[in-house]
Design a protein around this motif. Structure first.
Motif, PDB file in Angstrom:
ATOM      1  N   GLU A 289      -6.568  -3.525  -1.548  1.00  0.00           N
ATOM      2  CA  GLU A 289      -5.465  -2.892  -0.627  1.00  0.00           C
ATOM      3  C   GLU A 289      -4.171  -2.867  -1.151  1.00  0.00           C
ATOM      4  O   GLU A 289      -3.634  -1.972  -0.912  1.00  0.00           O
ATOM      5  CB  GLU A 289      -5.552  -4.074   0.586  1.00  0.00           C
ATOM      6  CG  GLU A 289      -6.554  -3.988   1.564  1.00  0.00           C
ATOM      7  CD  GLU A 289      -6.723  -5.157   2.744  1.00  0.00           C
ATOM      8  OE1 GLU A 289      -5.783  -6.052   2.656  1.00  0.00           O
ATOM      9  OE2 GLU A 289      -7.428  -5.002   3.480  1.00  0.00           O
ATOM     10  N   THR A 290      -3.702  -3.817  -1.954  1.00  0.00           N
ATOM     11  CA  THR A 290      -2.478  -3.772  -2.529  1.00  0.00           C
ATOM     12  C   THR A 290      -2.421  -2.428  -3.684  1.00  0.00           C
ATOM     13  O   THR A 290      -1.603  -1.675  -3.707  1.00  0.00           O
ATOM     14  CB  THR A 290      -2.105  -4.941  -3.625  1.00  0.00           C
ATOM     15  OG1 THR A 290      -2.259  -6.217  -2.624  1.00  0.00           O
ATOM     16  CG2 THR A 290      -0.819  -4.890  -4.160  1.00  0.00           C
ATOM     17  N   LEU A 291      -3.524  -2.455  -4.427  1.00  0.00           N
ATOM     18  CA  LEU A 291      -3.646  -1.254  -5.368  1.00  0.00           C
ATOM     19  C   LEU A 291      -3.604   0.158  -4.399  1.00  0.00           C
ATOM     20  O   LEU A 291      -2.873   1.076  -4.817  1.00  0.00           O
ATOM     21  CB  LEU A 291      -5.327  -1.183  -5.823  1.00  0.00           C
ATOM     22  CG  LEU A 291      -5.399  -0.345  -7.163  1.00  0.00           C
ATOM     23  CD1 LEU A 291      -4.175  -0.469  -8.266  1.00  0.00           C
ATOM     24  CD2 LEU A 291      -6.853  -0.555  -7.733  1.00  0.00           C
ATOM     25  N   LEU A 292      -4.450   0.186  -3.292  1.00  0.00           N
ATOM     26  CA  LEU A 292      -4.109   1.461  -2.562  1.00  0.00           C
ATOM     27  C   LEU A 292      -3.150   1.674  -2.041  1.00  0.00           C
ATOM     28  O   LEU A 292      -2.510   2.942  -2.003  1.00  0.00           O
ATOM     29  CB  LEU A 292      -5.403   1.177  -1.326  1.00  0.00           C
ATOM     30  CG  LEU A 292      -5.254   2.476  -0.303  1.00  0.00           C
ATOM     31  CD1 LEU A 292      -5.902   3.719  -1.113  1.00  0.00           C
ATOM     32  CD2 LEU A 292      -6.437   2.145   0.850  1.00  0.00           C
ATOM     33  N   GLU A 293      -2.167   0.681  -1.561  1.00  0.00           N
ATOM     34  CA  GLU A 293      -0.661   0.959  -0.960  1.00  0.00           C
ATOM     35  C   GLU A 293       0.084   1.436  -2.294  1.00  0.00           C
ATOM     36  O   GLU A 293       1.092   2.240  -1.683  1.00  0.00           O
ATOM     37  CB  GLU A 293      -0.152  -0.532  -0.631  1.00  0.00           C
ATOM     38  CG  GLU A 293      -0.953  -0.913   0.605  1.00  0.00           C
ATOM     39  CD  GLU A 293      -0.336  -2.430   1.082  1.00  0.00           C
ATOM     40  OE1 GLU A 293       0.556  -2.851   0.276  1.00  0.00           O
ATOM     41  OE2 GLU A 293      -0.837  -2.872   1.998  1.00  0.00           O
ATOM     42  N   GLN A 294      -0.097   1.029  -3.424  1.00  0.00           N
ATOM     43  CA  GLN A 294       0.790   1.597  -4.392  1.00  0.00           C
ATOM     44  C   GLN A 294       0.422   2.774  -5.120  1.00  0.00           C
ATOM     45  O   GLN A 294       1.338   3.510  -5.464  1.00  0.00           O
ATOM     46  CB  GLN A 294       0.648   0.462  -5.543  1.00  0.00           C
ATOM     47  CG  GLN A 294       1.454  -0.999  -5.256  1.00  0.00           C
ATOM     48  CD  GLN A 294       2.063  -1.466  -6.356  1.00  0.00           C
ATOM     49  OE1 GLN A 294       2.343  -1.126  -7.349  1.00  0.00           O
ATOM     50  NE2 GLN A 294       2.168  -3.127  -6.258  1.00  0.00           N
ATOM     51  N   ILE A 295      -0.818   3.125  -4.988  1.00  0.00           N
ATOM     52  CA  ILE A 295      -1.114   4.485  -5.505  1.00  0.00           C
ATOM     53  C   ILE A 295      -1.372   5.614  -4.504  1.00  0.00           C
ATOM     54  O   ILE A 295      -1.234   6.747  -4.900  1.00  0.00           O
ATOM     55  CB  ILE A 295      -2.668   4.602  -6.537  1.00  0.00           C
ATOM     56  CG1 ILE A 295      -3.586   4.069  -5.632  1.00  0.00           C
ATOM     57  CG2 ILE A 295      -2.467   3.354  -7.575  1.00  0.00           C
ATOM     58  CD1 ILE A 295      -5.011   3.960  -6.247  1.00  0.00           C
ATOM     59  N   ALA A 296      -1.210   5.228  -3.217  1.00  0.00           N
ATOM     60  CA  ALA A 296      -1.547   6.330  -2.251  1.00  0.00           C
ATOM     61  C   ALA A 296      -0.868   5.741  -0.918  1.00  0.00           C
ATOM     62  O   ALA A 296      -0.748   4.698  -0.874  1.00  0.00           O
ATOM     63  CB  ALA A 296      -2.967   6.860  -2.167  1.00  0.00           C
ATOM     64  N   ASP A 297      -0.780   6.634  -0.045  1.00  0.00           N
ATOM     65  CA  ASP A 297      -0.514   6.271   1.498  1.00  0.00           C
ATOM     66  C   ASP A 297      -1.954   5.974   2.252  1.00  0.00           C
ATOM     67  O   ASP A 297      -2.408   6.910   2.295  1.00  0.00           O
ATOM     68  CB  ASP A 297       0.344   7.219   1.932  1.00  0.00           C
ATOM     69  CG  ASP A 297       1.153   6.948   3.375  1.00  0.00           C
ATOM     70  OD1 ASP A 297       0.600   5.891   3.832  1.00  0.00           O
ATOM     71  OD2 ASP A 297       1.951   7.749   4.063  1.00  0.00           O
ATOM     72  N   PRO A 298      -2.079   4.915   2.539  1.00  0.00           N
ATOM     73  CA  PRO A 298      -3.156   4.487   3.232  1.00  0.00           C
ATOM     74  C   PRO A 298      -3.330   5.113   4.698  1.00  0.00           C
ATOM     75  O   PRO A 298      -4.602   5.227   5.018  1.00  0.00           O
ATOM     76  CB  PRO A 298      -3.145   2.835   3.563  1.00  0.00           C
ATOM     77  CG  PRO A 298      -1.939   2.328   2.689  1.00  0.00           C
ATOM     78  CD  PRO A 298      -1.127   3.474   2.398  1.00  0.00           C
ATOM     79  N   LEU A 299      -2.303   5.881   5.229  1.00  0.00           N
ATOM     80  CA  LEU A 299      -2.335   6.444   6.361  1.00  0.00           C
ATOM     81  C   LEU A 299      -3.172   7.634   6.032  1.00  0.00           C
ATOM     82  O   LEU A 299      -3.533   8.360   6.967  1.00  0.00           O
ATOM     83  CB  LEU A 299      -0.873   6.833   6.868  1.00  0.00           C
ATOM     84  CG  LEU A 299      -0.170   5.608   7.310  1.00  0.00           C
ATOM     85  CD1 LEU A 299       1.207   6.019   7.817  1.00  0.00           C
ATOM     86  CD2 LEU A 299      -0.801   4.855   8.465  1.00  0.00           C
ATOM     87  N   ASP A 300      -3.188   8.157   4.882  1.00  0.00           N
ATOM     88  CA  ASP A 300      -3.877   9.715   4.723  1.00  0.00           C
ATOM     89  C   ASP A 300      -5.070   9.573   4.620  1.00  0.00           C
ATOM     90  O   ASP A 300      -5.829  10.546   4.355  1.00  0.00           O
ATOM     91  CB  ASP A 300      -3.119  10.018   3.097  1.00  0.00           C
ATOM     92  CG  ASP A 300      -1.693  10.445   3.216  1.00  0.00           C
ATOM     93  OD1 ASP A 300      -1.464  10.604   4.296  1.00  0.00           O
ATOM     94  OD2 ASP A 300      -1.259  10.245   2.059  1.00  0.00           O
ATOM     95  N   PHE A 301      -5.686   8.262   4.667  1.00  0.00           N
ATOM     96  CA  PHE A 301      -7.155   7.943   4.447  1.00  0.00           C
ATOM     97  C   PHE A 301      -7.685   7.397   5.919  1.00  0.00           C
ATOM     98  O   PHE A 301      -7.252   6.578   6.452  1.00  0.00           O
ATOM     99  CB  PHE A 301      -7.461   7.264   3.241  1.00  0.00           C
ATOM    100  CG  PHE A 301      -7.043   7.598   2.005  1.00  0.00           C
ATOM    101  CD1 PHE A 301      -8.011   8.589   1.349  1.00  0.00           C
ATOM    102  CD2 PHE A 301      -5.827   7.214   1.592  1.00  0.00           C
ATOM    103  CE1 PHE A 301      -7.423   9.400   0.148  1.00  0.00           C
ATOM    104  CE2 PHE A 301      -5.391   7.997   0.147  1.00  0.00           C
ATOM    105  CZ  PHE A 301      -6.086   8.867  -0.507  1.00  0.00           C
ATOM    106  N   PRO A 302      -8.910   7.640   6.309  1.00  0.00           N
ATOM    107  CA  PRO A 302      -9.652   6.940   7.146  1.00  0.00           C
ATOM    108  C   PRO A 302      -9.618   5.530   7.132  1.00  0.00           C
ATOM    109  O   PRO A 302      -9.880   5.143   6.103  1.00  0.00           O
ATOM    110  CB  PRO A 302     -10.808   7.736   7.474  1.00  0.00           C
ATOM    111  CG  PRO A 302     -11.219   8.184   5.904  1.00  0.00           C
ATOM    112  CD  PRO A 302      -9.809   8.631   5.283  1.00  0.00           C
TER     113      PRO A 302
END
Length: 426
Positions: A33-46
C-alpha cells in the motif's frame, strides 16, 4: 557499475521516484500500500489487492519507457515480517518487462545470500554495492571541513581542537567506522564543554555578587544600619550570566580538548553489561536464560518453604550439570532449539564466565568465589581439573532479569523468551 546503470536509466527515461523507510512498515500489506501511494494515485485504480495493482504497474505485459525508481531503506526490517513480500519485490525488478529499478539498503552485506537464496537459484541475484566503514582519515576530513565552513578561511578551527578530532576519528574507525557515531561524540563533547563553561561563568558571577554585598566589607567600613542603603542593588544572577555568555563567539569560545574527548569516548565505547549481552550468540543467550529461569524457580521454592531449616533449604546456585539438564529440558520443550552436547555447553558457560556474565560461587555458602581471599582461592586451583569436577561447580548469573530481557530482542526472541519463562520446569 550499479550507479552508472542507474544514472543512465534515470537520464534517458521518465522516472517516478519512491523512498520507503522499511522501519515504518508493519506488514506485507502495508509495504504494498505504501509503494502504491508513492508511485501512483490509488484513486486512479479500482479497489482491490494492492500487491496485484502494484505488480501490474511495475511488470506490464509490454515493454514501456517509463521507470519506477524505488529505494527500500533498512530492508533488514522486512525480514522479520514476511520474506515472501521481499521475494516478490526483487522478482518484479528482474523480469524482462519490468519497469522497476530497485535499490535496497541493508546493514548485512550477505542479506540476499543468507535470507533470499531462492533468487540465486533462479539466476536473479542482484548486484551488490558495498559501502565500507569510514577510515580515520575520512572521518577527520569530514569533521574538519564541517567546522571550517563556520569561520572565514584562514581562521583557527572552532569548537574542537584538531588533536581531539584526531582522537575521535581514530576511536570511531577502530570500533565501528560509523560517521554518525563520530558526529554524536563531537556533539556530546561540545555539550560537555558548554556545561563546564556555564558552570565556570556562573561561579565567577556569584563571586562578583558576593564581593559587592555589604557583608563582605570590613566591619569599620559598614554604614550605620539605621541609615538608608546607598549601595546599588546587585544585578540579577541570570542576567549577568547571560551577559557573560554573550561575550563568547565562534572564535573565542572554549574548544573540546583531548580530555573531553577521552571522557565521552570512554562512555560511548565502554564494554558494559548491555554491550556484552548484545555480542552473545543464540546458544550463549539460551544458556544464560536457562540459568535465570532456574534461579527464579529456586528462589520461589526457598520462599515457599518458610518452616524448613536453613541446612535443608535449597541453594539458589545450581551446578553446571543441573544447569545443563535444565537447559536441555527447556530447549527440547516444543522443540524450540536443538541443545548442545555436554562439552559444547561447558565451553559456552566458560565463555560467559570470561565475559563476567556468569560467576562461580562457593559450594557451601553460595557466595561469589571472587570475593574470597587469595589464600582460600589457592586451595581451589585444581577444581576444574576434570570434567566431573567441572560439572559439580556451582554458578550464578551476574546480570539482572530486565537487562537479559532487553538483550534477547531480535533473532530468536520467541525461543529465548520461552526458555526464560521456565514453564517447562513447573
Amino acid at each position: 557499475m550499479v550507479h552508472e546503470v542507474t544514472q543512465a536509466l534515470v537520464d534517458s527515461t521518465p522516472v517516478k521516484k519512491a523512498y520507503i523507510n522499511c522501519m515504518s512498515i508493519k506488514s506485507s500489506k502495508d509495504l504494498y500500500e505504501t509503494l502504491l501511494e508513492q508511485i501512483a494515485d490509488p484513486l486512479d485504480f479500482p479497489e482491490g489487492d494492492a500487491a496485484t495493482i502494484v505488480e501490474k504497474l511495475l511488470t506490464p505485459r509490454k515493454k514501456s519507457t517509463g521507470v519506477y525508481l524505488v529505494v527500500l531503506d533498512e530492508i533488514d526490517h522486512i525480514l522479520t515480517l514476511d520474506l515472501e513480500s521481499l521475494y516478490k519485490v526483487f522478482e518484479w525488478s528482474m523480469q524482462k518487462t519490468s519497469r522497476l529499478l530497485l535499490v535496497g539498503i541493508a546493514n548485512a552485506l550477505d542479506l540476499t545470500d543468507r535470507f533470499l537464496p531462492r533468487l540465486k537459484s533462479r539466476n536473479l541475484k542482484p548486484e551488490l554495492l558495498p559501502f565500507l566503514p569510514y577510515s580515520a582519515v575520512q572521518i577527520k576530513t569530514i569533521i574538519t571541513s564541517r567546522l571550517k565552513s563556520l569561520v572565514p578561511e584562514g581562521s583557527p578551527l572552532p569548537f574542537i581542537h584538531p588533536a581531539a578530532i584526531e582522537l575521535c576519528s581514530r576511536k570511531v574507525s577502530s570500533q565501528t567506522g560509523d560517521l554518525r557515531k563520530a558526529f554524536e561524540i563531537c556533539r556530546r563533547a561540545i555539550d560537555l564543554v558548554e556545561m563546564e563553561t556555564k558552570q565556570k561563568l556562573e561561579a565567577e558571577v556569584k563571586e562578583k555578587i558576593l564581593l559587592a554585598t555589604p557583608s563582605r566589607r570590613p566591619l569599620e567600613e559598614k554604614s550605620n544600619l539605621s541609615s538608608p542603603q546607598r549601595d546599588a542593588p546587585a544585578k540579577d544572577l541570570s542576567s549577568m550570566l547571560t551577559e557573560s555568555l554573550k561575550t563568547l563567539t565562534i572564535e573565542n569560545a572554549p574548544r573540546v580538548s583531548i580530555a573531553h574527548l577521552n571522557k565521552i569516548t570512554t562512555a560511548a565505547f565502554s564494554n558494559g553489561t548491555n554491550q556484552r549481552l548484545k555480542t552473545l550468540n543464540l546458544q550463549q543467550k539460551a544458556a544464560l536464560c536457562s540459568l535465570m529461569a532456574l534461579e527464579k524457580r529456586n528462589r520461589a521454592s526457598r520462599s515457599a518453604i518458610v518452616f524448613q531449616s536453613p541446612s535443608k533449604s535449597q541453594t539458589a546456585a545450581p551446578t553446571i550439570k543441573l544447569l545443563y539438564d535444565t537447559y536441555c529440558l527447556l530447549c527440547t520443550r516444543d522443540s524450540v532449539l536443538h541443545p548442545l552436547s555436554g562439552s559444547e555447553f561447558r565451553e559456552v558457560v566458560s565463555s560467559l564466565e570470561t565475559l563476567s556474565l556468569v560467576s562461580e560461587v562457593d559450594g557451601k555458602t553460595g557466595s561469589l568465589t571472587m570475593l574470597q581471599t587469595p589464600s582460600k582461592r589457592s586451595k581451589r586451583v585444581g577444581f576444574t581439573a576434570s570434567v566431573g569436577l567441572v560439572d559439580e561447580k556451582k554458578v550464578a548469573s551476574c546480570v539482572g532479569e530486565k537487562e537479559l530481557e532487553q538483550a534477547i530482542a531480535g533473532l530468536g526472541t520467541d525461543i529465548l523468551k520461552s526458555i526464560l519463562s521456565g514453564e517447562a520446569l513447573d
